[in-house]
Design a protein around this motif. Structure first.
Motif, PDB file in Angstrom:
ATOM      1  N   PRO A  25      -2.611  -1.692  -4.689  1.00 53.68           N
ATOM      2  CA  PRO A  25      -2.013  -1.737  -6.192  1.00 53.68           C
ATOM      3  C   PRO A  25      -3.398  -2.078  -7.134  1.00 53.68           C
ATOM      4  N   CYS A  72      -4.050   9.578  -1.239  1.00 52.58           N
ATOM      5  CA  CYS A  72      -3.226   8.429  -0.617  1.00 52.58           C
ATOM      6  C   CYS A  72      -2.213   8.982   0.087  1.00 52.58           C
ATOM      7  N   HIS A 113       0.798  -1.115  -0.109  1.00 48.56           N
ATOM      8  CA  HIS A 113       0.032   0.000   0.009  1.00 48.56           C
ATOM      9  C   HIS A 113       1.051   1.392   0.134  1.00 48.56           C
ATOM     10  N   PHE A 151      -0.222   1.289  -9.316  1.00 49.93           N
ATOM     11  CA  PHE A 151      -0.813   1.961  -8.512  1.00 49.93           C
ATOM     12  C   PHE A 151      -1.392   3.264  -9.537  1.00 49.93           C
ATOM     13  N   CYS A 211      -4.897   2.535   0.012  1.00 51.18           N
ATOM     14  CA  CYS A 211      -4.554   2.767  -1.419  1.00 51.18           C
ATOM     15  C   CYS A 211      -3.590   1.615  -1.740  1.00 51.18           C
TER      16      CYS A 211
END
Length: 100
Positions: free
Chosen positions: A48, A65, A40, A58, A46
């Motif tokens: 992938p 994020c 993350h 991403f 957030c």
């Protein structure tokens, strides 16, 4: 644009609609046990969009994020970090260990 940190290499692209797309090479994070779990950004929500082999994709809005912004004289730099960790194995319990 290609960047390199102590843990991973990645390429990032900022689009006109205000999104950052990052492809990260996780080969330095991969062990014989496989790809790390819990990948993350600064914001743990957030994750992938895709993981293929040693690469993670991403794509997120530029101001989300957990991204931070640094204003330079002739540039704007957005920063974020990719975190990953191994899944902890739960202890194995056999029927001989149970009392009751």
């Amino acid at each position: 644009i290609a960047y390199k940190s102590a843990k991973t290499q990645f390429s990032a692209v900022c689009s006109a609609d205000g999104r950052i797309t990052v492809v990260a090479d996780l080969s330095l994070a991969i062990t014989s046990e496989g790809v790390p779990t819990r990948i993350h950004l600064v914001d743990k929500n957030c994750r992938p969009k895709e993981i293929e082999g040693t690469r993670a994709l991403f794509s997120f809005p530029i101001n989300s994020c957990g991204s931070t912004v640094e204003l330079g004289k002739e540039s704007v730099t957005y920063k974020n970090e990719i975190f990953f960790s191994k899944k902890l194995k739960a202890p194995t319990v056999s029927s001989n260990d149970l009392t009751g």
